[in-house]
Each structure stands twice: as structure tokens, then as C-alpha cells.
Write an enzyme that holds these catalytic residues in place. Structure first.
Site, mmCIF file in Angstrom:
data_model
loop_
_atom_site.group_PDB
_atom_site.id
_atom_site.type_symbol
_atom_site.label_atom_id
_atom_site.label_comp_id
_atom_site.label_asym_id
_atom_site.label_seq_id
_atom_site.Cartn_x
_atom_site.Cartn_y
_atom_site.Cartn_z
ATOM 1 N N HIS A 1 12.461 -11.421 -1.115
ATOM 2 C CA HIS A 1 12.721 -11.297 0.466
ATOM 3 C C HIS A 1 11.942 -12.479 1.168
ATOM 4 C CE1 HIS A 1 8.574 -9.670 0.947
ATOM 5 N NE2 HIS A 1 8.930 -8.496 0.338
ATOM 6 N N HIS B 1 8.379 -13.549 -0.312
ATOM 7 C CA HIS B 1 8.588 -14.285 -1.531
ATOM 8 C C HIS B 1 9.325 -15.802 -1.377
ATOM 9 C CE1 HIS B 1 9.373 -10.002 -2.755
ATOM 10 N NE2 HIS B 1 8.188 -10.322 -2.820
ATOM 11 N N CYS C 1 -3.327 12.885 -13.376
ATOM 12 C CA CYS C 1 -2.035 12.976 -12.665
ATOM 13 C C CYS C 1 -1.210 12.058 -13.003
ATOM 14 C CB CYS C 1 -2.309 13.236 -11.157
ATOM 15 S SG CYS C 1 -0.589 13.304 -10.145
ATOM 16 N N CYS D 1 0.071 10.352 -9.745
ATOM 17 C CA CYS D 1 -0.914 9.461 -9.027
ATOM 18 C C CYS D 1 -1.507 8.072 -9.978
ATOM 19 C CB CYS D 1 -2.284 10.070 -8.875
ATOM 20 S SG CYS D 1 -2.234 11.424 -7.637
ATOM 21 N N CYS E 1 -3.324 18.847 -8.868
ATOM 22 C CA CYS E 1 -3.537 17.366 -8.314
ATOM 23 C C CYS E 1 -3.536 17.720 -6.680
ATOM 24 C CB CYS E 1 -2.528 16.483 -8.739
ATOM 25 S SG CYS E 1 -2.425 15.027 -7.411
ATOM 26 N N HIS F 1 -0.699 15.831 -5.166
ATOM 27 C CA HIS F 1 0.878 16.313 -5.374
ATOM 28 C C HIS F 1 0.874 17.539 -5.510
ATOM 29 C CE1 HIS F 1 0.858 11.787 -6.353
ATOM 30 N NE2 HIS F 1 2.080 11.914 -6.143
ATOM 31 N N LYS G 1 3.434 -5.822 7.742
ATOM 32 C CA LYS G 1 3.757 -6.839 6.812
ATOM 33 C C LYS G 1 5.216 -6.422 6.373
ATOM 34 C CE LYS G 1 2.605 -8.212 2.076
ATOM 35 N NZ LYS G 1 2.529 -7.497 0.865
ATOM 36 N N LYS H 1 8.654 -4.229 0.791
ATOM 37 C CA LYS H 1 9.551 -2.923 0.184
ATOM 38 C C LYS H 1 8.859 -1.873 0.537
ATOM 39 C CE LYS H 1 11.626 -1.251 -3.804
ATOM 40 N NZ LYS H 1 11.355 -1.181 -5.499
HETATM 41 N N1 MSP Z 1 3.177 -9.932 -9.330
HETATM 42 C C1 MSP Z 1 2.024 -9.991 -8.289
HETATM 43 C C2 MSP Z 1 1.280 -11.188 -7.977
HETATM 44 C C3 MSP Z 1 0.875 -11.857 -9.282
HETATM 45 S S1 MSP Z 1 0.094 -13.594 -9.373
HETATM 46 C C4 MSP Z 1 -0.527 -13.510 -10.802
HETATM 47 C C5 MSP Z 1 2.468 -9.727 -6.787
HETATM 48 N N2 MSP Z 1 3.941 -9.940 -6.720
HETATM 49 S S2 MSP Z 1 4.798 -9.679 -5.476
HETATM 50 O O1 MSP Z 1 6.204 -9.580 -5.773
HETATM 51 O O2 MSP Z 1 4.383 -8.394 -4.780
HETATM 52 O O3 MSP Z 1 4.496 -10.686 -4.553
HETATM 53 C C6 MSP Z 1 3.458 -11.103 -3.870
HETATM 54 C C7 MSP Z 1 3.412 -12.358 -3.128
HETATM 55 O O4 MSP Z 1 4.758 -12.497 -2.376
HETATM 56 C C8 MSP Z 1 2.290 -12.325 -2.148
HETATM 57 O O5 MSP Z 1 1.224 -12.660 -2.595
HETATM 58 C C9 MSP Z 1 2.684 -13.423 -1.128
HETATM 59 O O6 MSP Z 1 2.524 -14.651 -1.624
HETATM 60 C C10 MSP Z 1 4.349 -13.016 -1.039
HETATM 61 N N3 MSP Z 1 4.791 -11.919 -0.132
HETATM 62 C C11 MSP Z 1 5.221 -10.844 -0.139
HETATM 63 N N4 MSP Z 1 5.469 -10.271 1.023
HETATM 64 C C12 MSP Z 1 4.950 -11.195 2.004
HETATM 65 C C13 MSP Z 1 5.002 -11.038 3.359
HETATM 66 N N5 MSP Z 1 5.379 -10.055 4.216
HETATM 67 N N6 MSP Z 1 4.618 -12.270 4.161
HETATM 68 C C14 MSP Z 1 4.357 -13.564 3.362
HETATM 69 N N7 MSP Z 1 4.235 -13.357 1.951
HETATM 70 C C15 MSP Z 1 4.293 -12.109 1.557
HETATM 71 O O7 MSP Z 1 1.927 -9.251 -6.036
#
Ligand code: MSP
Length: 652
Positions: free
Chosen positions: A18, A21, A126, A129, A144, A147, A302, A305
């Protein structure tokens, strides 16, 4: 030799990409493109984080193997990178053998330093959790507290990492390297976290099957963060067969290697505390800088998902192109701070900055050249105001990019575009042409200065909007290629070269028509949750509108709080006795962190009166109190009821 290595976080594969990322990736791409443009040797890594229980669960929910889910999501990332012209040199997947080898090597080094020990972890477990509870936290049936489901006695040996041993060395490192964490405010957070004391970290899991087996601990897999963080070096060949670590030596383990992790602020602690501690233990060099950017927010939350407010900008990209979105992301957010995402903000910037400022300047100068000479001017003018404006703008652009201030770097280019425009308006080349004809030296000089200004603006913009820059080069008779370091100098516009007719770079957007088209096509929006099959046609997004009858099923009533007390051992929960038109009942509300119990008694509230009863921390709750979620952290603020409204009144 100096080298530059930049990485994005590796993304989980239980979610489709999204806007968040895309942002981390586009930022890292722009940064690496910039470094390459100013002549540095660069390497750019991104990839996917494929192990762990959440991925195991997401795959099971779809009835497929975890690796199958990972393969599908990885394909989506590849597609996305093609669309956005992300030029990563490598893409690491934590399920690859090269990664596993590297993780094993890192673990061997940490073990050799004596930094692992095993300790017993036991308690009532649990599985929902994924957490242990003590006897006291459970009810009489040992359910738990969250839950209300039965827990089971689990006792296991886990491997622990001696994180506590590294508190002092980490603090010393931060003090000696003030650039280790940027921006500065984030460094302050990290320092205060480490100062408050570090507990040893459990780094093996026996409850999780989908992971890298922990060497020497059959039945355990490596904790997913130890596994994931290692990607930054395993992708460089760390721990590979003899002789295969040349990239590691070139981009990580030598004096002149600059190593930058671009991450979101949500995962700062892992990168600025755990990761350097692992590396210190293993005797490997630490990253040079961990750059934590802010979040894209929607409705002040933020984008994520789990919040359920993801933005997948497919409509914007298909209507306006990936460069327009790259531009928006890099220009709108002050790197390091949060910013709000909305189609409206995008369209405003699109029309004002791209269609108007950039598009009009390019097309004005290109048409003047084409109409006057059928191509570029016959000489290069080396003494003019545009050249002076370029020198200043280039200086600012470099300074901003050194500091990852992408929005400022773009502003610096805009200054050059403004100077070009001002120059053209002041010199009035159309008047020169009329008075002196197209052979006029003055006309050639003026248009050469303007055209060279536009070309250089396009060179400086290329890290942000590479495809647009190439179109501008082509419009001025140059090859449609990414620029090289030597192109960043005044005077490289080809002389007397035919210029093709070029369509407008960014045709003006009609916002109203855009929203109409978007609404009409919502049923085919690829708002595909990670649960769906990513490669297949995307299902329609859930239609979240309800009928009045749906709404009437929710029985909303006014009530008065007659008793309030905190739920023991919970920071969040408050047990309320409310009176709804003479009927008394107990409701548990998540407001304890924000309200004092005494202040609640006598207060009028709105409750959902027909919610199924539930147990929270073992306490029965018969309804829900309505509160607004305020600010970034969703602080609950109770919905007030005026004193004259009797309790038990219907709210509709
Ligand atoms: N897999 C771990 C990271 C491991 S690194 C060794 C993770 N993955 S994630 O898919 O959740 O992606 C996290 C990264 O996506 C965040 O650190 C950020 O860089 C980016 N973002 C996800 N949502 C975001 C926003 N809403 N805004 C900006 N960037 C954010 O955590």
C-alpha cells in the site's frame, strides 16, 4: 573507495503493498538515484519478510502454503517496482537459502561471543494471544483474560540474547555517532529507551513452525526479527561460501562504505537497538545511519492493514502515471514527519506543480525553440541569469539531498524553473524574433539559456520523476535516458539539433471528473486484501454502506454511569455500572488510561445496548460505551449527553 548502500525495510507478505510500503521504496530509490547521479557507487536492496506466525496464519486462512502466499505477494511487489521504476539492485526473500546461510553464520558469531543462553519460559499459554499468563491473571476455569478461552500449561526452554549487556556500548555508539539515527528527535527517543534499561531478548520460538530452524535447538525457529534484520547483510553474501562475500566487503565492511537503512518510525527500536546489538555481538560493523520517516495518515490514523484504512493508489496511477505519485509522495511529506494522504491533496499538487509550473515551463521553452529554429539553438550561452540561478539551486539541491530532505530538494529545482520563467518573460524572445528574425544571435542566446535551464532542472528532477525527465530530454533532442554525472554541468544541450513535437507532460486534471470516474469504477478497484489471490482479477472492495434497517438493529440508548472502578491489572479497562432507564448493567470500557473513575460517576453516556456479552480480562461486559477516537493514538473521548436527556432514551 567510497560506496553507498541503501535499504528499505523488507515487507511482510501477509499484506499487499500500500501507499506506506510504496513510500519507503520510492524514497530509497530517489536517494540511490541521486547518489548515482552525483557519481557515487551505489547499491539498493529491498525485499520481503516471509517467516512468522502471522504469515503462517494468513496462508492457512486461504488454504495455501505460506511459500505460495509469499510467491504471490512477491510478484505484486515486482509489478509495483516496474510501474514505479524502482531500480533496486537486489531483492532478498527471507525464505532463500542464501539468507538462511547468512542468518546461521550471524547466530554462530553471536553464540561464539557467549551472548546466548537458554532459560525456561513457562506459564498458561493462550494460542490466540501467543502469550503466557500467570495463574492470578486467569479466572477459576483458567480461561484467557482476553479471549475467555481455555489456556494450556506450556513450559519451554527459549534461547535468550544478552541484550542487557549492550546497553552501555550502544549508548557509547550513539554518543560517538550523532548521525546514527536521524532525524535527531528519533535519536533522543532511542537514547532514552536504552537508558531506561534493556531486558534480554527471547530469540527462539517453539510455537512457530514457519521460520529458520534455530541452530542447535531442534523444534525452535529463529525469532522473526533476528531473522529479518539479518537480510541487510545476508543479501551481500554474508555467511556465504568462501569468496562469495565481495559485496559484503565492498558495501558494508570497509571504511568508506556508507550504509543507510530507510525505515518507518514504527520499526525504529528494532533497527536502532536490537540490530546494532546483534552486530556488536557478532563483531560486525554497524549501519552508518538509520533514517526513520513518518507515517502517511488517513483521517489522522496511520495507513495500515490493521487499522483498515489502506490506500492503494491504483486510480491515481492509472490516470496520472506513476511519476505523478512519486512526485506527490516526495514533495508532500517533509521527510521524518507525518503527512496526510488524500486524492484532493494529490490533485491540487498535480495541477499546480506538475501541470502548471513544470509542464508549462517545459512546453513554453520547447515551443519557442521549435517555432524559432525547428530545434535547439545553435550556441550555448555561458553568461546569463539562468546559469547563476542553476548554480544556486544545485547547491541547495545537493545540501537537501545530503540530509534526505526530498521536499526541499524539489523546492530548490522549482526555484530554477521560476528563474527560467522569469528570464523568458523579461527577455521576451517573441519580440526579438519579430524584430530581428530567427537568425538573431540574441534570440539564440536567450533561448539557449532558457533551454539549458530546463534541461538541468530535468537532470535534478530525475531521482524523483525519472520518466518525466527522460521525456524532457527527448523533447530537446537528447536521448531519452537517465542522466549521468557529467550531465549535471552547464552546457550539455546539443546545438542545432531537431526537436520532436512533444505532447504535454502533465495535462491538467479535472478533479470533479476524476472523482466521478473513480466512483463509477469502484466496483473494479484492485483493493485486494492480502487474503485474496493477488495475481487473479481483484475482487470488489467491500461496500460499507448500510441501510436504515441495518442501522436500526443497533440499539443505542442514553445511560448514566453510577459506579466506576479500574479493572485490576489492566491499564486500559474500566468497569462501569450504568443505569439505562431503570435497568442496571455492567459494561467494561477501554478508557482507564484517560479518565479517573471518580470523574465518571453521574455522567451521561451513549451505549450500544444490544451488543453480545463478552468477557474482558475475565470481567463480563454487557454493552459498549461510545467514545470518539481522537488524535494519532486514538485517545477515547466519551460522547456526552446533555443533562436534560433522561437515561434510557433512544438515540437514532
Ligand atoms: N517486516 C517488517 C520490517 C522488517 S525490516 C528488517 C515490517 N514490514 S511491513 O510490511 O509492516 O512494512 C513496514 C514498513 O512499511 C514501515 O517501516 C514503513 O517503512 C512502511 N509503512 C507501512 N505503513 C506506513 C505508513 N502508513 N506510512 C509510511 N510508511 C509506512 O514492519
Amino acid at each position: 573507495m567510497k560506496t553507498f548502500y541503501a535499504t528499505t525495510p523488507i515487507y511482510y507478505v501477509n499484506d499487499l503493498p500500500h501507499i506506506g510500503h510504496i513510500y519507503s521504496t520510492v524514497v530509497t530509490d530517489a536517494l540511490t538515484r541521486y547518489r548515482r547521479l552525483v557519481g557515487e557507487k551505489t547499491r539498493f536492496l529491498t525485499g520481503t519478510d516471509e517467516h512468522g506466525q502471522n504469515i503462517e496464519k494468513a496462508a492457512a486462512a486461504q488454504g495455501i502454503a505460506p511459500i505460495e502466499l509469499a510467491n504471490r505477494v512477491v510478484e505484486r511487489y515486482h509489478q509495483l517496482y516496474r510501474t514505479f521504476e524502482v531500480e533496486n539492485d537486489d531483492f532478498i526473500r527471507t525464505t532463500e537459502p542464501r539468507h538462511r546461510r547468512g542468518v546461521e553464520a550471524l547466530i554462530a558469531r553471536i553464540a561464539a561471543a557467549g551472548d546466548f543462553y537458554t532459560a525456561r519460559h513457562e506459564g498458561w499459554y493462550c494460542s490466540s494471544c501467543e502469550a503466557f499468563y500467570t495463574e492470578k491473571e486467569l479466572d477459576a476455569e483458567r480461561n484467557c483474560p482476553v479471549h475467555g478461552r481455555p489456556t494450556v500449561w506450556e513450559s519451554e526452554e527459549n534461547v535468550f540474547f544478552r541484550l542487557s549487556k549492550y546497553a552501555e556500548p550502544l549508548l557509547a555508539h550513539y554518543a560517538a555517532h550523532p548521525d546514527f539515527v536521524r532525524p535527531e528527535t528519533r535519536l533522543a527517543e532511542v537514547v532514552s529507551f536504552v537508558r531506561s534499561g534493556l531486558n534480554d531478548l527471547s530469540v527462539s520460538r517453539s510455537k512457530v513452525k514457519w521460520g529458520i530452524p534455530f541452530p542447535g535447538h531442534p523444534g525452535h525457529v529463529v525469532y522473526v526479527w533476528l531473522d529479518a534484520l539479518a537480510n541487510y547483510i545476508t543479501a551481500l553474501g554474508y555467511g556465504g561460501p568462501a569468496g562469495s562475500d565481495s559485496l559484503y566487503r565492498e558495501f558494508w565492511a570497509h571504511e568508506g562504505a556508507e550504509r543507510v537503512h530507510v525505515i518507518g518510525k514504527d520499526i525504529l527500536r528494532f533497527h536502532a537497538v536490537y540490530w546494532p546489538a546483534f552486530l556488536l555481538s557478532a563483531g560486525e560493523p554497524l549501519p552508518t545511519t538509520v533514517w526513520a520517516h513518518g507515517w502517511w495518515l488517513r483521517d489522522a490514523k496511520k495507513v495500515s492493514k490493521s487499522v483498515g484504512n489502506v490506500v492503494r493508489p491504483d486510480h491515481l496511477v492509472s490516470e496520472f502515471g506513476a511519476d505523478a505519485l512519486r512526485y506527490f509522495l516526495l514533495r508532500e511529506m517533509a521527510f521524518g514527519q507525518d503527512a496526510s494522504f488524500s486524492d484532493e491533496a494529490f490533485l491540487t499538487r498535480y495541477n499546480a506543480d506538475l501541470a502548471n509550473d513544470l509542464g508549462n515551463t517545459v512546453s513554453r521553452v520547447a515551443s519557442l525553440c521549435r517555432q524559432s529554429f525547428g530545434g535547439t539553438p545553435r550556441e550555448i550561452c555561458t553568461d546569463n541569469e539562468v546559469l547563476a540561478a542553476f548554480s544556486e539551486s544545485e547547491r541547495e539541491w545537493r545540501a537537501a539531498m545530503r540530509d534526505c530532505q526530498f521536499h526541499r530538494a524539489i523546492e530548490a529545482v522549482w526555484k530554477l524553473l521560476t528563474a527560467v520563467n522569469g528570464y523568458v518573460v523579461a527577455k521576451e524572445p517573441w519580440k526579438i524574433r519579430k524584430a530581428e528574425g530567427t537568425a538573431s544571435d540574441r534570440l539564440h542566446r536567450v533561448l539557449s539559456a532558457a533551454a539549458e535551464g530546463v534541461r538541468l532542472a530535468a537532470v535534478m528532477l530525475s531521482p524523483f520523476v525519472p520518466a518525466t525527465s527522460r521525456k524532457i530530454f527527448a523533447a530537446f533532442g537528447l536521448p531519452a535516458e537517465d542522466p549521468r554525472p557529467e550531465d549535471l554541468a552547464w552546457g550539455r544541450l546539443p546545438v542545432s539539433t531537431p526537436m520532436p513535437e512533444a505532447p504535454p507532460l502533465f495535462p491538467r486534471a479535472d478533479a470533479e471528473a476524476y472523482f466521478e470516474r473513480k466512483d463509477n469504477s469502484m466496483s473494479s478497484t484492485p483493493e485486494n486484501p492480502a487474503g485474496g489471490a493477488p495475481a487473479a482479477p481483484s475482487p470488489a472492495p467491500a461496500d460499507d454502506s448500510i441501510t436504515i434497517d441495518d442501522f436500526r438493529r443497533v440499539r443505542l440508548r442514553t445511560a448514566r454511569i453510577v459506579e466506576a472502578e479500574r479493572v485490576p491489572k489492566s491499564n486500559k479497562l474500566m468497569r462501569l455500572q450504568v443505569e439505562i432507564g431503570g435497568e442496571r448493567r455492567q459494561i467494561v470500557a477501554g478508557i482507564a488510561a484517560h479518565y479517573e473513575p471518580e470523574a465518571l460517576v453521574g455522567r451521561g453516556v451513549v451505549v450500544v445496548a444490544n451488543l453480545k456479552p463478552a468477557k474482558l480480562m475475565g470481567v463480563e461486559s454487557n454493552g459498549m460505551v461510545l467514545a470518539a477516537a481522537v488524535g494519532e493514538d486514538g485517545r477515547p473521548v466519551l460522547v456526552d449527553v446533555p443533562a436534560e436527556v433522561p437515561s434510557g432514551s433512544i438515540v437514532k
